[in-house]
Design a protein around this motif. Structure first.
Motif: not given
Length: 258
Positions: A110-115
């Motif tokens: 889950d890397t949505a915060a740094i996408e």
């Protein structure tokens, strides 16, 4: 309509829609790349039923011309693993390897915060769909696709493509397999020279993907370079309907017609 028909567990035949741009009596590599992607995904799903991994790099080597004779595709796990896996697919025709694909699968996090990406968006596809690629190009595959193209200058252009032809008769394939079945067209969209005067087939195709494609459109923002000793490069920023998804590079053998 479909590009391929399955005749056995790993045996296939191509239809006329797979005809090549340089020689319509040979297969275009684009649908073959899509088929190998589909079979690689099917094989990988047997080990990753929870779909924890996704392809990050797909690299294809074109080992020779591919005729319309029957062929089979063999799959081998080169590097097994729980967080990364390397899978090889080889197309074998008439007793010889004709194309080899290697795919790196990577664990999803889950890397949505740094996408994010520094690649710029392409203009959305608009206007009337046009068949094929235009100047100098023909063959069953080129005639099976339609889209929009804009040449900025020789060796520089953008394009959007789609097709209504199925990849494999009677089988559902992923968005990725469908996308990869068109991607090799990038080498024909931004020509530097008329292909009737200079041939420049690619020997490989390597796609790096930071996310999986969505929708039916394949978008390429393409630059083509020719060196002074017969070697060229086609490099594209890849897009789907929602934005950039990765890059693709193809090395070219550049040969003026005599």
């Amino acid at each position: 309509m479909a590009y391929f028909q399955r005749t056995g567990d790993n045996e296939f035949t191509a239809t006329e829609h797979a005809g090549g741009a340089w020689n319509p009596k040979e297969q275009h590599i684009a649908p073959m790349v899509g088929l190998m992607t589909h079979l690689t995904e099917l094989d990988h799903s047997q080990r990753d039923a929870a779909n924890n991994m996704v392809p990050g790099r797909i690299s294809v080597e074109i080992l020779g011309t591919i005729s319309f004779d029957p062929f089979h595709i063999d799959i081998e796990v080169v590097r097994p693993g729980r967080t990364i896996e390397l899978v090889e697919a080889i197309c074998v025709q008439n007793g010889r390897p004709a194309a080899r694909m290697r795919t790196w699968f990577l664990i999803q996090e889950d890397t949505a915060a740094i996408e994010g990406t520094a690649f710029e968006d392409m203009p959305e596809p608009t206007g009337e769909l046009r068949p094929g690629l235009g100047i100098g190009w023909g063959g069953g595959f080129v005639n099976s696709i339609a889209g929009y193209q804009e040449m900025k200058e020789p060796g520089r252009g953008i394009a959007w493509w789609q097709t209504d032809v199925l990849l494999l008769d009677g089988e559902t394939v992923s968005n990725l397999a469908s996308y990869m079945s068109i991607l090799d067209m990038a080498n024909g969209v931004a020509v530097r020279e008329n292909p009737q005067e200079v041939v420049f087939p690619n020997l490989d195709l390597t796609a790096h993907l930071f996310r999986m494609p969505e929708g039916k459109w394949v978008g390429t923002d393409t630059s083509v370079s020719f060196g002074g000793s017969g070697v060229g490069l086609t490099h594209s920023i890849l897009h789907d309907e929602t934005g950039p998804i990765g890059t693709c590079s193809q090395v070219l053998t550049v040969r003026p017609r005599k």
